[in-house]
Write a protein that holds these residues in place. Structure first.
Motif, short mmCIF file in Angstrom:
data_model
loop_
_atom_site.label_atom_id
_atom_site.label_comp_id
_atom_site.label_asym_id
_atom_site.label_seq_id
_atom_site.Cartn_x
_atom_site.Cartn_y
_atom_site.Cartn_z
N GLU A 46 0.83 -1.20 0.00
CA GLU A 46 0.00 0.00 0.00
C GLU A 46 0.86 1.25 0.00
O GLU A 46 1.97 1.28 0.53
CB GLU A 46 -0.93 0.02 1.22
CG GLU A 46 -0.22 0.09 2.55
CD GLU A 46 -1.18 0.28 3.73
OE1 GLU A 46 -2.39 0.44 3.50
OE2 GLU A 46 -0.70 0.27 4.88
N GLY A 47 0.32 2.29 -0.60
CA GLY A 47 1.02 3.56 -0.62
C GLY A 47 0.94 4.28 0.70
O GLY A 47 -0.11 4.25 1.36
N VAL A 48 2.03 4.90 1.09
CA VAL A 48 2.10 5.64 2.35
C VAL A 48 2.18 7.14 2.10
O VAL A 48 1.42 7.92 2.66
CB VAL A 48 3.31 5.18 3.18
CG1 VAL A 48 3.48 6.05 4.42
CG2 VAL A 48 3.18 3.71 3.55
N SER A 49 3.10 7.52 1.22
CA SER A 49 3.32 8.94 0.98
C SER A 49 4.10 9.12 -0.31
O SER A 49 4.75 8.18 -0.80
CB SER A 49 4.10 9.55 2.15
OG SER A 49 4.28 10.94 1.98
N CYS A 50 4.04 10.31 -0.85
CA CYS A 50 4.82 10.63 -2.04
C CYS A 50 5.22 12.10 -1.98
O CYS A 50 4.50 12.94 -1.41
CB CYS A 50 4.01 10.37 -3.30
SG CYS A 50 4.95 10.65 -4.83
N ALA A 61 -1.28 8.79 2.74
CA ALA A 61 -2.42 7.93 3.00
C ALA A 61 -3.13 8.43 4.26
O ALA A 61 -2.49 8.98 5.17
CB ALA A 61 -1.96 6.48 3.19
N ASP A 62 -4.43 8.25 4.31
CA ASP A 62 -5.19 8.72 5.47
C ASP A 62 -4.68 8.12 6.77
O ASP A 62 -4.70 8.77 7.82
CB ASP A 62 -6.67 8.38 5.30
CG ASP A 62 -7.36 9.23 4.24
OD1 ASP A 62 -8.44 8.83 3.79
OD2 ASP A 62 -6.79 10.29 3.87
N SER A 63 -4.20 6.89 6.70
CA SER A 63 -3.77 6.19 7.91
C SER A 63 -2.53 6.79 8.55
O SER A 63 -2.24 6.51 9.72
CB SER A 63 -3.51 4.71 7.59
OG SER A 63 -2.53 4.60 6.57
N GLY A 106 -3.19 8.55 -6.41
CA GLY A 106 -3.75 7.47 -5.63
C GLY A 106 -2.71 6.59 -4.95
O GLY A 106 -3.05 5.57 -4.37
N LEU A 107 -1.43 7.00 -5.01
CA LEU A 107 -0.35 6.22 -4.40
C LEU A 107 -0.42 4.76 -4.86
O LEU A 107 -0.30 3.84 -4.05
CB LEU A 107 -0.39 6.32 -2.88
CG LEU A 107 -0.03 7.68 -2.29
CD1 LEU A 107 -0.32 7.71 -0.79
CD2 LEU A 107 1.42 8.03 -2.56
N TRP A 108 -0.58 4.59 -6.15
CA TRP A 108 -0.72 3.27 -6.74
C TRP A 108 0.65 2.69 -7.03
O TRP A 108 1.41 3.24 -7.83
CB TRP A 108 -1.52 3.41 -8.03
CG TRP A 108 -1.92 2.14 -8.66
CD1 TRP A 108 -2.22 0.97 -8.03
CD2 TRP A 108 -2.10 1.92 -10.06
NE1 TRP A 108 -2.57 0.02 -8.97
CE2 TRP A 108 -2.51 0.58 -10.20
CE3 TRP A 108 -1.97 2.73 -11.18
CZ2 TRP A 108 -2.77 0.03 -11.45
CZ3 TRP A 108 -2.24 2.19 -12.42
CH2 TRP A 108 -2.62 0.85 -12.55
N PRO A 109 1.03 1.58 -6.39
CA PRO A 109 2.38 1.04 -6.57
C PRO A 109 2.76 0.79 -8.03
O PRO A 109 3.91 1.00 -8.41
CB PRO A 109 2.35 -0.26 -5.77
CG PRO A 109 1.33 -0.02 -4.71
CD PRO A 109 0.29 0.81 -5.37
N ALA A 110 1.83 0.34 -8.83
CA ALA A 110 2.15 0.00 -10.22
C ALA A 110 2.57 1.21 -11.04
O ALA A 110 3.12 1.05 -12.13
CB ALA A 110 0.95 -0.68 -10.86
N ALA A 111 2.33 2.39 -10.54
CA ALA A 111 2.70 3.61 -11.26
C ALA A 111 4.16 3.99 -11.06
O ALA A 111 4.63 4.95 -11.66
CB ALA A 111 1.81 4.77 -10.82
#
Length: 125
Positions: A46-50, A61-63, A106-111
């Motif tokens: 999951e994405g955390v930050s960018c 990420a909201d979390s 969307g902090l999408w890993p595949a990107a």
């Protein structure tokens, strides 16, 4: 050879802090957005930050909003993730990844194109 190397993972108590580093070699990070991702056992990455290439824009990420801070020092070719008020649910392997162009909203890993090997963060008493 393009390489990203994460460091700074450790065992920390709940409520504690850690700072992760992501160092690049073989290329300059100046033109890349850098994301931090994490993967816990049995869960998807999951994405955390960018952070954008010049550090002007960031997303989280909201979390982790309000607890984690992403920053970069292009002169050192390094990106950081300051993690505060850590919780047990933050336990995971943390990865950094590079993407030419802006952060993926969307902090999408595949990107993201280039990945490090990860560093383990364990939050436990």
């Amino acid at each position: 050879q393009l390489q990203l190397v994460e460091s700074g993972g450790d065992l920390v108590q709940p409520g504690g802090s850690l700072r992760l580093s992501c160092a690049a070699s073989g290329f300059t990070l100046d033109y890349y957005a850098i994301g931090w991702f994490r993967q816990a056992p049995g869960k998807e990455r999951e994405g955390v930050s960018c952070i954008s290439s010049r550090g002007i824009s960031t997303n989280y990420a909201d979390s982790v909003k309000g607890r984690f801070i992403i920053s970069r020092d292009n002169a050192k070719n390094t990106v950081y993730l300051q993690m505060n008020i850590l919780k047990s649910e933050d336990t995971a392997v943390y990865y950094c990844a590079a993407r030419s162009g802006p952060c993926h909203s969307g902090l999408w890993p595949a990107a993201y194109n280039y990945w490090g090997q990860g560093t383990q963060v364990t939050v436990s008493s």
